[in-house]
Design an enzyme around this catalytic site. Structure first.
Site, PDB file in Angstrom:
ATOM      1  N   TYR A 150       0.837  -1.205   0.000  1.00  0.00           N
ATOM      2  CA  TYR A 150       0.000   0.000   0.000  1.00  0.00           C
ATOM      3  C   TYR A 150       0.872   1.256   0.000  1.00  0.00           C
ATOM      4  O   TYR A 150       0.682   2.159  -0.810  1.00  0.00           O
ATOM      5  CB  TYR A 150      -0.907  -0.028   1.237  1.00  0.00           C
ATOM      6  CG  TYR A 150      -1.713   1.227   1.469  1.00  0.00           C
ATOM      7  CD1 TYR A 150      -2.866   1.463   0.731  1.00  0.00           C
ATOM      8  CD2 TYR A 150      -1.323   2.161   2.423  1.00  0.00           C
ATOM      9  CE1 TYR A 150      -3.608   2.623   0.944  1.00  0.00           C
ATOM     10  CE2 TYR A 150      -2.056   3.316   2.637  1.00  0.00           C
ATOM     11  CZ  TYR A 150      -3.197   3.535   1.897  1.00  0.00           C
ATOM     12  OH  TYR A 150      -3.919   4.685   2.101  1.00  0.00           O
ATOM     13  N   SER A 151       1.862   1.274   0.911  1.00  0.00           N
ATOM     14  CA  SER A 151       2.729   2.452   1.015  1.00  0.00           C
ATOM     15  C   SER A 151       3.536   2.647  -0.261  1.00  0.00           C
ATOM     16  O   SER A 151       3.713   3.772  -0.724  1.00  0.00           O
ATOM     17  CB  SER A 151       3.683   2.295   2.199  1.00  0.00           C
ATOM     18  OG  SER A 151       2.964   2.094   3.363  1.00  0.00           O
ATOM     19  N   ALA A 153       2.720   1.734  -3.269  1.00  0.00           N
ATOM     20  CA  ALA A 153       1.831   2.231  -4.334  1.00  0.00           C
ATOM     21  C   ALA A 153       1.530   3.721  -4.131  1.00  0.00           C
ATOM     22  O   ALA A 153       1.502   4.503  -5.101  1.00  0.00           O
ATOM     23  CB  ALA A 153       0.538   1.424  -4.329  1.00  0.00           C
ATOM     24  N   ASP A 184     -11.529   9.844   9.976  1.00  0.00           N
ATOM     25  CA  ASP A 184     -12.569   9.071  10.649  1.00  0.00           C
ATOM     26  C   ASP A 184     -13.393   8.284   9.622  1.00  0.00           C
ATOM     27  O   ASP A 184     -14.129   8.878   8.832  1.00  0.00           O
ATOM     28  CB  ASP A 184     -13.475  10.053  11.406  1.00  0.00           C
ATOM     29  CG  ASP A 184     -14.518   9.335  12.218  1.00  0.00           C
ATOM     30  OD1 ASP A 184     -14.299   8.157  12.533  1.00  0.00           O
ATOM     31  OD2 ASP A 184     -15.544   9.954  12.538  1.00  0.00           O
TER      32      ASP A 184
END
Lengths: 244, 436
Positions: A150-151, A153, A184
């Site tokens: 994820y990071s 990408a 949130d």
């Protein structure tokens, strides 16, 4: 004006769609579940009296959906901007490097966004003015043992948007990247942190307020710019001790 | 999580649903319970080891048909959101409980009442159909002709039949955006009960407010408020003004209760004098008339972390004078920290565990303390003796024995619930306490 929102059915995507519809903009919504899209389209139309159409697509599975989106955008009279809060995280996105999971995470968080921008950029450059908005993450500030693919990408996405902004200097297209801290949403419920959280509606307000401004990269909430600066420049002997 | 009255606190596992696939996720045989705004005084939306499924983001408006006077909304939609949309077509929900951030799902699950249940009935009367999810049944839509009985069980079923996802609701005309309020001064609870019953038939609402601090000289003094919609529009053009929703956690932020014996007397007397000095006829906005505490939440905040206790009892009209006399006697003998009392008329048919029927609804607010709990135990006995029914959703300590004694169809509700859901997947502190 008409905006395409990809990843519209949850979190930041919903916040953006709600704020843009409240400002009177027509929308083309893209998300994976048709039921959520039907509900959102009805809701935004009833509350704000705007035109909303939707395309149900899994953007991590091929690019056949691009022409369906294009068709929907044509029916709406063309696009004035792309809002691309699409993304996914996985609980097991660690250093086990499962190839299928890694491919899917990079496809949704990076590949699909590049594909969408590439498909619609020519059309946007032909408009009097247009905006492309991407969403990075503070998780991409520095590689860790969690959220690995994820990071990576999201870091690639930052580079892509930097290039895109440079490439669009002489065009009517404004390119913006919002780097998001904790927001949130269903992903952060129960998260115990002393760092204040932003809200999807807050992201929506910020993006709407900046929509035609050449703001480059913006952190939300704002203090993440300085936190990220600290994390990025923390010496390795200190960084390796942190279990976050 | 904490109940609105501060009576029950429990650490929970919570999920926040904003998409259909989250609602349908397989949780195995893990008990679960849906939660809306969290304004219930009883722990109906958490507890009992259940996973809490927060539906506040399931708040989309799915269909609005002004011609047919219906609106279909998701369960997490609030009363304020519904009013905001429907008021543009001069329509509103006929039944509006007193706080705008209450969700539609919560209104259905608790079968709430509004300002005038004698004229408008309770929330079940405006539910045309429901969409809900139960792992054993999947996503189901049930309408008025439902032969399975699930609709009947779900309206006033305290969330125990499944997750309410959406509902189609009937609307009524909103004949004006202002409400004319007439205030009648009363000195006696019996007189007030007669007036409230008489005025409810002809007016948008009629209810009373009384000083319930146990002092012989002032006990029972109060006002009957009678309201009717009148023409005119809101000065801002918006029927729903901005307000800051009060949450159960926000209500309990003050670490102590403001209400001691002196401060209670002073505050209640000050309110009585302020009301007395105002003109007998006044006008207010529809929003403030429907949701009187939305912009005056200080009253609830002042109870602080110790909390409040509210009991709501529906007493048959014939017995109400005697019941009020007995309550007064009990208040004077035990002297719990009571503050105010309110009366409202009801006309309806109580079914299963719904707080509905014919009579007068007596509401009493007290500061939460050991003497309050002792008083409430004695009040339970008076309620059973008078043939009254206590509101299950307004009392976080109501014992199963009292509910069983007061609700004639308790066993029927329990057995039908068991037949519908033998695994009893949907549970809460309330359902465990009441033996459901």
């Amino acid at each position: 004006m008409t905006y395409l929102v990809v990843g519209a059915s949850a979190g930041v995507g919903r916040g953006l769609a709600a704020r843009f519809a409240a400002a009177g903009h027509d929308l083309v919504l893209v998300a994976s579940d048709e039921r959520d899209l039907v509900a959102m389209a009805a809701d935004l139309g009833i509350r704000h009296g705007v035109r909303v159409c939707w395309v149900a697509a899994d953007v991590g599975a091929g690019d056949a959906y691009l022409e369906r989106i294009a068709l929907a955008c044509t029916e709406m009279g063309g696009l004035d901007g792309l809002l691309l809060p699409v993304g996914m995280v996985a609980d097991d996105d660690d250093c086990s490097f499962d190839p299928r999971r890694t491919t899917r995470l990079t496809a949704v968080n990076f590949g699909a966004i590049v594909a969408i921008v590439s498909r619609f950029l020519p059309e946007l450059t032909a408009r009097p003015r247009a905006t492309v908005v991407g969403f990075g993450s503070v998780a991409a500030t520095r590689g860790r043992q969690r959220n690995v693919a994820y990071s990576a990408a999201k870091r690639a996405l930052e580079s892509f948007f930097e290039s895109l902004r440079h490439a669009c200097v002489c065009s009517p297209v404004t390119v913006q990247l919002y780097v998001l801290g904790y927001v949130d949403s269903s992903l952060t419920i129960g998260l115990r942190t002393r760092i204040p959280m932003g809200t999807p509606e807050g992201v929506g307000d910020l993006v709407l307020g900046n929509i035609h401004r050449d703001v480059g990269t913006v952190y939300y909430p704002w203090f993440w710019r300085y936190l990220c600066l600290l994390v990025r420049h923390a010496p390795w002997w200190l960084f390796r001790r942190r279990a976050f | 999580m904490v109940t609105f009255d501060g009576g029950v606190t429990e650490a929970v596992v919570c999920q926040r649903h904003d998409r259909y696939r989250f609602v349908e996720a397989d949780l195995g045989d893990q008990p679960r319970i849906a939660r809306g705004g969290g304004y219930s005084y009883a722990a109906a939306s958490f507890g009992g080891g259940s996973i809490v499924q927060d539906l506040r983001r399931f708040n989309r408006i799915l269909r609005f048909d002004p011609e047919a006077r219906t609106i279909e909304v998701e369960a997490g939609t609030t009363l304020a959101e519904v009013l905001e949309v429907t008021s543009r077509a001069d329509l509103c929900l006929p039944v509006q409980p007193g706080y705008p951030a209450i969700t539609i799902g919560g209104c259905i699950a608790a079968n709430v009442h509004g300002k005038n249940p004698a004229r408008e009935g309770t929330f079940v009367d405006c539910v045309a159909d429901l969409t809900m999810f139960h792992p054993a049944y999947g996503l189901i839509r049930i309408g008025a002709g439902d032969s399975s009985g699930i609709l009947e069980l779900t309206c006033g079923g305290y969330g125990l039949t499944g997750v309410i996802l959406a509902a189609t609701l009937s609307l009524r005309p909103l004949t004006g955006h202002r409400v004319a309020v007439r205030r009648i001064r009363v000195s006696d609870l019996g007189e007030s009960a007669r007036l409230v019953e008489e005025l409810s038939a002809e007016n948008t609402f009629a209810y009373s407010w009384h000083d319930a601090v146990p002092r012989p000289r002032t006990f029972g003094r109060g006002f009957v408020f009678q309201g009717s919609m009148v023409g005119g529009s809101s000065p801002t053009g918006r029927v729903v003004p901005s307000y800051r929703p009060l949450t159960p956690e926000g209500r309990a932020r003050l670490p102590f209760s403001f209400f001691g014996s002196l401060t209670s007397r002073a505050l209640i007397s000050a309110y009585w004098m302020a009301e007395r000095s105002r003109p007998a006829m006044g006008e207010t906005s529809v929003f403030d008339a429907m949701f009187p505490f939305a912009r005056r939440s200080a009253y609830f905040r002042l109870f602080g972390r110790p909390g409040l206790a509210e009991c709501q009892i529906l007493v048959p009209s014939d017995d109400v004078s005697g019941f009020l006399r007995d309550v007064q006697h009990l208040l004077f003998s035990l002297r719990p920290p009571s503050l105010m009392m309110s009366l409202k008329a009801f006309r309806g048919r109580g079914r299963l565990l719904r707080f509905d029927g014919n009579g007068i609804c007596v509401t009493l607010d007290l500061q939460r303390s050991p003497s309050t709990l002792d008083f409430l135990r004695r009040l339970d006995q008076l309620t059973v003796a008078a043939g009254g029914i206590p509101s299950i959703i307004k009392d976080s300590r109501l014992p199963a024995s009292v509910v069983r004694a007061c609700y004639p169809e308790y066993e029927q509700f329990r057995s039908r619930l068991q037949a519908m859901d033998p695994a009893r997947l949907f549970r809460s502190e309330l359902s465990n306490r009441l033996g459901l």
